[in-house]
Design a protein around this motif. Structure first.
Motif, short mmCIF file in Angstrom:
data_model
loop_
_atom_site.label_atom_id
_atom_site.label_comp_id
_atom_site.label_asym_id
_atom_site.label_seq_id
_atom_site.Cartn_x
_atom_site.Cartn_y
_atom_site.Cartn_z
N LYS A 162 -4.22 -19.28 -4.71
CA LYS A 162 -3.12 -19.43 -5.66
C LYS A 162 -2.42 -20.78 -5.49
O LYS A 162 -1.28 -20.87 -5.08
CB LYS A 162 -2.11 -18.30 -5.49
CG LYS A 162 -2.73 -16.91 -5.70
CD LYS A 162 -1.67 -15.84 -5.78
CE LYS A 162 -0.87 -15.70 -4.51
NZ LYS A 162 -1.64 -15.31 -3.34
N ALA A 168 0.83 -1.20 0.00
CA ALA A 168 0.00 0.00 0.00
C ALA A 168 0.87 1.25 0.00
O ALA A 168 0.62 2.20 -0.76
CB ALA A 168 -0.93 -0.02 1.20
N GLU A 177 -3.74 -2.35 4.96
CA GLU A 177 -4.37 -3.25 5.91
C GLU A 177 -4.40 -2.70 7.33
O GLU A 177 -5.12 -3.21 8.17
CB GLU A 177 -3.60 -4.59 5.93
CG GLU A 177 -3.92 -5.46 4.73
CD GLU A 177 -3.27 -6.83 4.83
OE1 GLU A 177 -2.39 -7.03 5.70
OE2 GLU A 177 -3.65 -7.71 4.05
N ARG A 181 4.31 -14.07 6.38
CA ARG A 181 3.98 -12.69 6.08
C ARG A 181 5.02 -12.04 5.18
O ARG A 181 4.70 -11.27 4.30
CB ARG A 181 3.88 -11.89 7.40
CG ARG A 181 3.49 -10.44 7.22
CD ARG A 181 2.05 -10.30 6.79
NE ARG A 181 1.75 -8.96 6.29
CZ ARG A 181 0.59 -8.61 5.74
NH1 ARG A 181 -0.38 -9.50 5.62
NH2 ARG A 181 0.38 -7.39 5.30
N ARG A 232 3.79 -8.90 -2.14
CA ARG A 232 3.65 -9.84 -1.03
C ARG A 232 2.80 -11.05 -1.39
O ARG A 232 3.08 -12.17 -0.97
CB ARG A 232 3.04 -9.10 0.18
CG ARG A 232 3.12 -9.86 1.48
CD ARG A 232 2.72 -8.97 2.67
NE ARG A 232 3.47 -7.73 2.74
CZ ARG A 232 4.72 -7.62 3.16
NH1 ARG A 232 5.37 -8.68 3.57
NH2 ARG A 232 5.33 -6.46 3.17
N VAL A 252 10.24 2.45 11.97
CA VAL A 252 9.95 3.66 12.74
C VAL A 252 9.40 3.24 14.09
O VAL A 252 8.53 2.39 14.17
CB VAL A 252 8.92 4.52 11.97
CG1 VAL A 252 8.40 5.64 12.84
CG2 VAL A 252 9.56 5.05 10.68
N VAL A 258 -5.53 -7.26 -1.41
CA VAL A 258 -4.94 -6.10 -2.06
C VAL A 258 -5.93 -5.20 -2.81
O VAL A 258 -5.72 -3.99 -2.88
CB VAL A 258 -3.80 -6.48 -3.03
CG1 VAL A 258 -2.62 -7.03 -2.27
CG2 VAL A 258 -4.27 -7.46 -4.08
N GLU A 301 11.54 -4.06 6.54
CA GLU A 301 12.18 -5.19 5.86
C GLU A 301 13.43 -4.70 5.13
O GLU A 301 13.54 -3.53 4.79
CB GLU A 301 11.19 -5.82 4.86
CG GLU A 301 9.99 -6.45 5.54
CD GLU A 301 9.05 -7.10 4.54
OE1 GLU A 301 9.28 -8.27 4.20
OE2 GLU A 301 8.09 -6.44 4.10
C1 LIG Z 1 1.60 -15.14 1.59
C2 LIG Z 1 0.55 -14.11 1.30
C3 LIG Z 1 -0.31 -14.31 0.22
C4 LIG Z 1 -1.29 -13.37 -0.06
N1 LIG Z 1 -2.10 -13.58 -1.13
C5 LIG Z 1 -3.02 -12.65 -1.44
C6 LIG Z 1 -3.86 -12.81 -2.58
O1 LIG Z 1 -3.76 -13.81 -3.31
N2 LIG Z 1 -4.72 -11.84 -2.90
C7 LIG Z 1 -4.84 -10.71 -2.13
O2 LIG Z 1 -5.62 -9.84 -2.46
N3 LIG Z 1 -4.07 -10.52 -1.03
C8 LIG Z 1 -3.16 -11.47 -0.66
N4 LIG Z 1 -2.38 -11.28 0.43
C9 LIG Z 1 -2.58 -10.08 1.26
C10 LIG Z 1 -1.78 -8.89 0.72
O3 LIG Z 1 -0.44 -9.23 0.60
C11 LIG Z 1 -1.95 -7.71 1.65
O4 LIG Z 1 -3.29 -7.33 1.60
C12 LIG Z 1 -1.10 -6.50 1.28
O5 LIG Z 1 0.25 -6.82 1.24
C13 LIG Z 1 -1.32 -5.39 2.28
O6 LIG Z 1 -0.52 -4.27 1.96
P1 LIG Z 1 -0.02 -3.27 3.09
O7 LIG Z 1 0.85 -2.30 2.41
O8 LIG Z 1 -1.16 -2.80 3.85
O9 LIG Z 1 0.84 -4.18 4.03
P2 LIG Z 1 2.23 -4.84 3.72
O10 LIG Z 1 2.35 -5.21 2.31
O11 LIG Z 1 2.44 -5.89 4.74
O12 LIG Z 1 3.25 -3.67 3.97
C14 LIG Z 1 3.53 -3.16 5.24
C15 LIG Z 1 5.00 -2.92 5.35
O13 LIG Z 1 5.25 -2.06 6.42
C16 LIG Z 1 6.36 -2.52 7.13
N5 LIG Z 1 6.29 -1.96 8.48
C17 LIG Z 1 5.46 -2.32 9.48
N6 LIG Z 1 5.69 -1.55 10.55
C18 LIG Z 1 6.67 -0.70 10.24
C19 LIG Z 1 7.35 0.34 10.94
N7 LIG Z 1 7.04 0.66 12.16
N8 LIG Z 1 8.33 1.01 10.29
C20 LIG Z 1 8.67 0.71 9.00
N9 LIG Z 1 8.05 -0.26 8.30
C21 LIG Z 1 7.06 -0.96 8.92
C22 LIG Z 1 6.27 -3.99 7.05
O14 LIG Z 1 7.53 -4.59 7.29
C23 LIG Z 1 5.80 -4.17 5.63
O15 LIG Z 1 6.89 -4.24 4.74
C24 LIG Z 1 -1.40 -12.22 0.76
C25 LIG Z 1 -0.55 -12.04 1.84
C26 LIG Z 1 0.43 -12.97 2.12
C27 LIG Z 1 1.35 -12.75 3.28
#
Ligand SMILES: Cc1cc2nc3c(=O)[nH]c(=O)nc-3n(C[C@H](O)[C@H](O)[C@H](O)COP(=O)(O)OP(=O)(O)OC[C@H]3O[C@@H](n4cnc5c(N)ncnc54)[C@H](O)[C@@H]3O)c2cc1C
Ligand code: SRM
Ligand code: SF4
Ligand code: FES
Lengths: 111, 838
Positions: B346, B40, B303, B156, B71, B108, B315, B64
């Protein structure tokens, strides 16, 4: 610092092709000429199973090994894509219409 | 603590948000700090850059160590279908090119909203004008004894995948706790990696939030058939082990040994940072329709947020959120209205789709279709004439269509009767998948993984992305889980107006044209050289690759006999050297022995060559001739000169060309022979030798149906019978053995030769490069070949004439010219001259 060896002119090497050079006590060297008339030199051995790269198909700045079709970047000697491995490169330059090859002392180290 | 900001120190901390904004927007770019380098966070920045690239200076903090990756593709990485590099969304260069400051491996830890700063674990402190929190979710760990043992892994991040791969490398047993999407994808990956996997699921059916009981059961049976153990209704009591995981104990006392336990029971929005900063937090960080939190300078997306009482774990909603967020940040204020989601699993070979609400209930009507033999289950839930939910198992082609009807709330009363049969039926009765795709509205989402609509895909195709790879590269559709590949291919076909069967298989990565397109265009436009083809057909590389160059060389050669000058550098080494390269870099030389016949003079010449050039081996080949091994590149011309002197020519054992004509003894000697098979074999070889083909081509002539020359596994086979000659085509030994198809029977030798010439030419003109006759005939059908060769007499005659015409240029012994000294440089080293010192 380098000894340069005159190995001929650009026209001695087929366009998108290669010729080999054999120096005393050294591994065979392949000298490539690419479509844009750049020249590269590599040890004539594929990092995979030592295929003679000079016999491969040259495209862009890469050569496909004649034995199992790995793609080797001419500038770095690195295998491309999924394949891993690296062939030593030898410095080469074009000067006054001649192709000059660095004496590959480094090879003993690299090989 | 130091300021890493690079911003000039401000005179006094701004007390008032309005003031700061005014001051900063006058003096300099505003600074947007993003916490979370995930899907996101980065997508929000991409959307922002697309709208107004210069507006903000951007810093991204990621916990990371990686650049931004997809992801959802961790599952295919675990399963070994993708590498990490293939799932990277934005490379380092992207960050650099857009002036984004990326801080990795440094989470952070604090936000000071009064000071407008964030502080990372390393102590790095940065001032922001706008802060975007995109911290995603944390995996939920069930609080059982043993949960902290080494070997308990969540699913994750890339680090978790690495841990699982490490464990899988050692083999053994794995337990996955959780039978939802994540758990099943983990289980699938681990079992592909060779572990024995048990899935423990608390609820009675798998993926109960997305699937109904029927689909859950089908899924469970399919997974069990693949060797996984699935325990439903199973409650974990404890993870046991001495210093590391040794197994899982269930509440009913059962023990399941395991060397790793993957915990995939759910996720929780990562809200700790926001909570500590005093932002309003419910289940997630509370945001309004513009993704703004309770502090107007702080936004949140992904999320980790709660919007209108909802939190999301997929996503698709992120893409919508990010659009609204970027609109807001650039003063467009479109506003996010919440998302409806759909789910796909998948796991290769298991097609599962679900969307909306399928719990049924008052006023709901279920429409169900089952096809047991195909393993298909479909259920669509309709309420008040609208689709409110869908569950598909086994055939998910219509998933997107149902999902679209659902999102739009369309009235389906008109198509109610056909609804379950899918879009093709419901929208007009033609079961034409292309028509179905054409009927999709522009805003229909094609790629759920990357949030790409049909309109966007069509736009990028119209802008020149005319292959699947190009579409993936430009708008990212189908670049992730790939389940929409079929749709994208259909859109390519529709937009480019080309007929595509199982998707346009382009000739190679350098072009968006197929083999057939290229051949057609070469002839239609009268192209005469490889560079001309590459130019005219928009090749994407300067001089092609090792796949397209040999193909183009052949197509031109075939189209322009006697006119096209063969490009040596577009031939594989064997064809360039007229010998077969061996694994040690030496060559083998096979002289032709017409129809397998030889004589003392030839044998003597071969014996002499073997001795003179120290050939370590000479061998009778499977093609009825002799192969001399271990000849050095330098010696080849001399070897050929010696063989030529004894009247022998190249056997083309190296070429995409006629190889051998095998014969048996036939009527001259054999007591069963019906015709002179040896003589006919020699005539056939004399007619066909030297001809270049799409692939190698072998012929055999047997003197009777005992078929000692194995004519029925050859590209062209002749079996002599009392009353004439049976002609057979499309046979293949090798990897996939295929017996020939019977073409026809002819009465005379001359007819056998004529049909052979015509067939060979048809193959030369119409097969794709590197397609042997067997797969070619499987593709076009033997009926087609019969029609062209047997039924159409004029056509056959024309083909034969074209073959013989082209042969008039190709029957020169390639060895002779080398023996005479042409292209000598190919066989010699460059000679070092003087030494020039520097
Ligand atoms: C194995 C797997 C399979 C999936 N398959 C699907 C699918 O088929 N279809 C689908 O729609 N969704 C799927 N998802 C869900 C999808 O990946 C998530 O909805 C999406 O990644 C969410 O995005 P985000 O940016 O909110 O969170 P994330 O992608 O998790 O990004 C958050 C990031 O913030 C970082 N972070 C957290 N706290 C801090 C901090 N304090 N300081 C700095 N960085 C920080 C984390 O390390 C991470 O890198 C899957 C998830 C996983 C794990
Ligand atoms: C020399 C020989 C083996 C032998 O010692 O007998 C041979 C040797 C090779 N064969 Fe063969 N094949 C030989 C007869 C055969 C036969 C038998 C026949 O022709 O009756 C077959 C099965 C029949 C068929 O082709 O349908 C055969 C099926 C293959 C295949 C599989 C082809 C396929 O369509 O599946 C390959 C691989 C390929 O071409 O891609 C292959 C490839 C090769 C290559 C060219 C491998 C390579 O790429 O380097 C070998 C070259 C060795 C060399 O340097 O000489 N060879 N090969 C035979 C040469 C015959 C000749 O006189 O020209
Ligand atoms: S069977 Fe395999 S090893 Fe033997 S010659 Fe043919 S390709 Fe080479
Ligand atoms: S030796 Fe070069 S690819 Fe195998």
């Amino acid at each position: 610092m380098n000894d340069w060896i005159d190995i001929g002119t650009l026209s001695d090497i087929p366009l998108r092709g290669a010729r080999t050079v054999q120096l005393e006590g050294e591994k065979e060297i392949a000298v490539f000429r690419t479509g844009d008339d750049r020249v590269f030199a590599l040890v004539n051995e594929c990092p995979h199973k030592k295929g003679p790269l000079s016999q491969g198909i040259v495209h862009g700045h890469a050569v496909s090994c004649p034995l199992h079709n790995w793609n080797i970047a001419l500038a770095s000697g690195e295998a491309q894509g999924e394949d891993k491995g690296c062939t030593p490169t030898i410095a080469v330059k074009q000067e006054g219409g001649r192709i000059l090859l660095a004496h590959p002392q480094s090879l003993q180290v690299a090989a | 603590m130091e300021f890493q900001d690079g911003i000039e120190p401000q005179h006094a901390p701004a007390a008032d948000y309005e003031d700061t904004l005014i001051v900063s927007s006058q003096d300099r770019q505003e600074h947007l700090v993003v916490v979370g380098n995930g899907m996101a966070g980065c997508r929000a920045v991409e959307e922002l850059l697309a709208r107004d690239a210069g507006r903000y200076r951007v810093t991204i903090f990621g916990a990371e160590p990686h650049v931004n990756y997809n992801r959802i593709m961790l599952s295919p990485v675990l399963a070994g279908e993708k590498t990490f590099d293939e799932i990277v969304i934005n490379s380092r260069e992207w960050y650099d090119e857009n002036g984004i400051d990326l801080v990795t491996s440094d989470p952070v830890v604090a936000v000071d909203r009064a000071e407008k700063t964030v502080t990372a674990q390393s102590g790095r402190k940065v001032r922001y004008d706008r802060l975007l929190i995109a911290t995603g979710s944390d995996p939920f760990i069930i609080p059982v004894p043993g949960k902290d043992l080494p070997g308990v892994i969540s699913f994750r991040g890339m680090k978790d995948v690495d841990l699982m791969l490490d464990a899988a490398g050692k083999g053994g047993d794995a337990v996955v706790i959780g039978g939802g999407l994540l758990g099943l994808e983990a289980a699938h990956g681990l079992s592909l990696r060779g572990m024995k996997v048990t899935v423990i699921h608390l609820m009675p059916t798998l993926m109960e939030r997305q699937l109904d009981e029927a689909a859950g059961w089908l899924l469970k049976s399919a997974l069990e058939a693949r060797g996984q153990t699935i325990l439903t209704g199973a409650d974990t009591a404890e993870i046991y082990g001495q210093g590391k995981v040794e197994g899982v104990r269930l509440k009913d006392g059962r023990e399941i040994p395991a060397s790793i336990v993957v915990m995939a029971v759910g996720i929780r929005p990562a809200t700790a940072l926001a909570r500590a900063a005093g932002l309003e937090v419910g289940r997630g960080i509370k945001v309004d329709d513009h993704m703004v939190t309770s502090d107007p300078a702080v936004l949140a997306v992904g999320e980790c947020v709660e919007h209108d009482g909802n939190v999301y774990g997929l996503v698709a909603p992120l893409w919508d959120m990010c659009r609204s967020l970027a609109d807001g940040l650039t003063d467009r204020h479109s506003g996010y209205r919440g998302s409806v989601t759909s789910t796909k699993l998948k796991v290769a070979g298991l097609d599962v789709f679900s969307a909306g609400d399928f719990s049924g209930g008052e006023g709901c009507e279920d429409i169900v279709l089952r096809d047991a033999s195909r393993g298909v289950y479909k259920r669509v839930v309709v309420k008040d004439d609208k689709v409110v939910g869908a569950v598909l198992y086994g055939d998910i082609a219509d998933g997107n269509w149902y999902f679209d009807l659902l999102k739009k709330g369309e009235d389906v009363s008109e198509i109610r009767d056909y609804l379950i049969l899918g879009q093709a039926f419901a929208s007009g009765g033609t079961a034409d998948p292309l028509a179905a795709v054409a009927a999709l509205p522009d805003d229909a989402e094609v790629c759920g993984c990357n949030g790409v609509t049909k309109g966007q895909v069509v736009a990028s195709i119209s802008d020149g992305a005319c292959s699947l790879d190009a579409v993936r590269a430009t708008c990212k559709a189908s670049a992730s889980c790939g389940s929409c590949t079929g749709l994208v291919e259909s859109l390519l076909a529709l937009t480019l107006g080309e007929e595509v069967k199982s998707g346009p298989k382009t000739l190679c990565k350098c072009t968006s044209f197929t083999h057939d397109d290229v051949r057609r265009e070469i002839v239609a436009q009268g192209m005469k050289s490889i560079p001309e083809v590459m130019q005219t057909l928009h090749w994407s590389t300067p001089d092609g690759c090792s796949s397209c160059r040999p193909a183009l060389n052949y197509y031109l050669l075939c189209a322009l006999p006697g006119e096209y000058e063969d490009d040596q550098q577009s031939r594989f080494v064997n064809e360039r050297m007229h010998a077969n390269i061996q694994k040690d870099g030496t060559y083998s030389v096979v002289p032709r022995m017409w129809g397998g016949l030889t004589n003392p003079r030839e044998l003597r010449a071969i014996a002499d060559v073997v001795e003179k050039y120290d050939a370590p081996m000479v061998k009778v080949t499977g093609g009825q001739r002799l192969d001399i091994f271990g000849i050095k590149k330098e010696d080849l011309p001399a070897v050929w000169a010696d063989l030529n002197a004894a009247g022998m020519v190249s056997g083309h054992a190296y070429g995409k060309s006629l190889r051998t004509v095998k014969t048996c003894v036939g009527s001259e000697w054999c007591r069963f022979g019906t015709q002179d098979s040896t003589g006919l074999g020699v005539k056939t070889e004399r007619m066909t030798w030297g001809s270049w083909m799409p692939h190698k081509f072998k012929i055999a002539v047997s003197g009777c149906p005992r078929n000692c020359a194995e004519a029925t596994i050859k590209d062209f086979g002749i079996v002599c019978v009392d009353s004439g000659y049976e002609l057979h085509v499309g046979g293949n030994g090798g990897i996939h053995v295929r017996a020939t198809d019977f073409l026809c029977k002819v009465a005379t030798e001359q007819e056998a030769l004529d049909y052979c010439a015509a067939f060979t030419q048809l193959y030369r003109e119409e097969a794709r490069y590197l397609e042997r006759t067997a797969p070619w005939i499987e593709r076009v059908g033997v009926e087609y070949v019969k029609q062209r060769i047997v039924e159409d007499e004029t056509g056959r005659e024309a083909l034969r004439a074209r073959f013989l015409y082209s042969q008039s240029f190709s029957q020169e012994d390639p060895w002779a010219e080398r023996a005479a000294g042409r292209k000598a440089e190919l066989h010699q080293h460059l000679e070092p001259l003087a030494i020039a010192a520097e």
